[in-house]
Design an enzyme around this catalytic site. Structure first.
Site, PDB file in Angstrom:
ATOM      1  N   CYS A  77      20.737 -83.216  94.618  1.00 18.71           N
ATOM      2  CA  CYS A  77      21.596 -83.843  95.982  1.00 18.71           C
ATOM      3  C   CYS A  77      22.898 -84.459  95.291  1.00 18.71           C
ATOM      4  O   CYS A  77      23.866 -84.084  95.015  1.00 18.71           O
ATOM      5  CB  CYS A  77      20.730 -84.149  96.873  1.00 18.71           C
ATOM      6  SG  CYS A  77      20.812 -83.506  98.326  1.00 18.71           S
ATOM      7  N   HIS A 178      15.662 -81.540  96.217  1.00 15.42           N
ATOM      8  CA  HIS A 178      14.421 -82.576  96.196  1.00 15.42           C
ATOM      9  C   HIS A 178      13.365 -82.866  95.474  1.00 15.42           C
ATOM     10  O   HIS A 178      12.414 -82.162  96.302  1.00 15.42           O
ATOM     11  CB  HIS A 178      14.610 -84.197  97.116  1.00 15.42           C
ATOM     12  CG  HIS A 178      15.805 -84.663  97.483  1.00 15.42           C
ATOM     13  ND1 HIS A 178      15.887 -86.198  97.408  1.00 15.42           N
ATOM     14  CD2 HIS A 178      16.556 -84.055  98.416  1.00 15.42           C
ATOM     15  CE1 HIS A 178      17.201 -86.309  97.954  1.00 15.42           C
ATOM     16  NE2 HIS A 178      17.856 -85.058  98.677  1.00 15.42           N
ATOM     17  N   GLU A 180      11.551 -84.372  93.593  1.00 22.03           N
ATOM     18  CA  GLU A 180      10.541 -85.852  93.589  1.00 22.03           C
ATOM     19  C   GLU A 180       9.926 -86.322  94.882  1.00 22.03           C
ATOM     20  O   GLU A 180       9.327 -87.382  94.752  1.00 22.03           O
ATOM     21  CB  GLU A 180      11.540 -86.446  93.382  1.00 22.03           C
ATOM     22  CG  GLU A 180      12.599 -87.995  93.846  1.00 22.03           C
ATOM     23  CD  GLU A 180      13.573 -86.426  95.065  1.00 22.03           C
ATOM     24  OE1 GLU A 180      13.971 -85.886  94.406  1.00 22.03           O
ATOM     25  OE2 GLU A 180      14.208 -87.370  96.207  1.00 22.03           O
TER      26      GLU A 180
END
Ligand code: GLN
Length: 199
Positions: A77, A178, A180
């Site tokens: 991002c 994202h 994660e």
């Protein structure tokens, strides 16, 4: 392996947690001196203008050099925006590490955040992806491989594949979203395989 995470602003802890789950050592990078003894570096999502402002000249210089020397880098991002060669609407770039042009906040206001599943070349299908005020890629250079596209409901594109949202050029991997923030570790595993291959 020791994986640095640029820790100036944004989703730092989440990346460190994934590195830990994959049984590697995470290491916080705030300044140029922290770049020693790392095998790869993740640039997290957050706000690219804020992160950019917090990066001092020495960090930018050393990081750009390490990128050219082949250190594996993964930008998610805002991290993708920092690594891009070009940003639409004339904002200046920091690292020039991958030959793409990115469009910030590209999926528009009404759907600033959404989650979807992507098919990613070299990784697999049904990979969950969280997009938060995400950029997409509007141009890729000759050496860049697009790994995933997203077909948006609200934005039209002339490409039947959709918008490029994940790409790789040599040692540099970028994603608009994202990884994660999900429990699926496949994307981080893919990056760690890049790091392993480079060492
Ligand atoms: N909109 C942010 C930017 O332009 C990126 C958002 C994110 O990293 N989740 O920097």
């Amino acid at each position: 392996m020791r994986i640095g995470v640029l820790a100036l602003q944004g989703a730092v802890r989440e990346h460190l947690a994934v590195i830990d789950r994959l049984e590697h050592e995470g290491s916080i990078v705030k300044e140029a001196a922290d770049l020693v003894r790392i095998d790869g570096l993740i640039l997290p999502g957050g706000e690219s203008t804020a992160i950019s402002r917090l990066m001092d000249e020495e960090l930018v210089r050393r990081l750009s050099q390490l990128a050219r020397d082949g250190l594996p880098l993964f930008g998610t991002c805002a991290g993708m925006i920092l690594l891009a060669n070009q940003i639409e609407a004339g904002k200046s770039c920091r690292l020039n590490a991958i030959d793409i042009t990115v469009h910030r906040n590209a999926f528009g206001r009404q759907i600033e955040s959404f989650e979807t599943k992507l098919t990613i070349t070299g990784i697999g299908s049904n990979v969950p992806a969280v997009f938060i005020r995400a950029p997409y890629i509007t141009r890729v250079g000759d050496g860049v491989q697009v790994l995933a596209y997203h077909m948006s409901n609200s934005k039209t594109t002339s490409s039947s594949l959709g918008f490029p949202v994940m790409a790789k050029e040599k040692n540099v991997l970028v994603a608009s979203f994202h990884p994660e923030l999900t429990d699926d570790l496949r994307i981080h595993r893919y990056f760690l395989a890049m790091v392993e291959a480079a060492n």
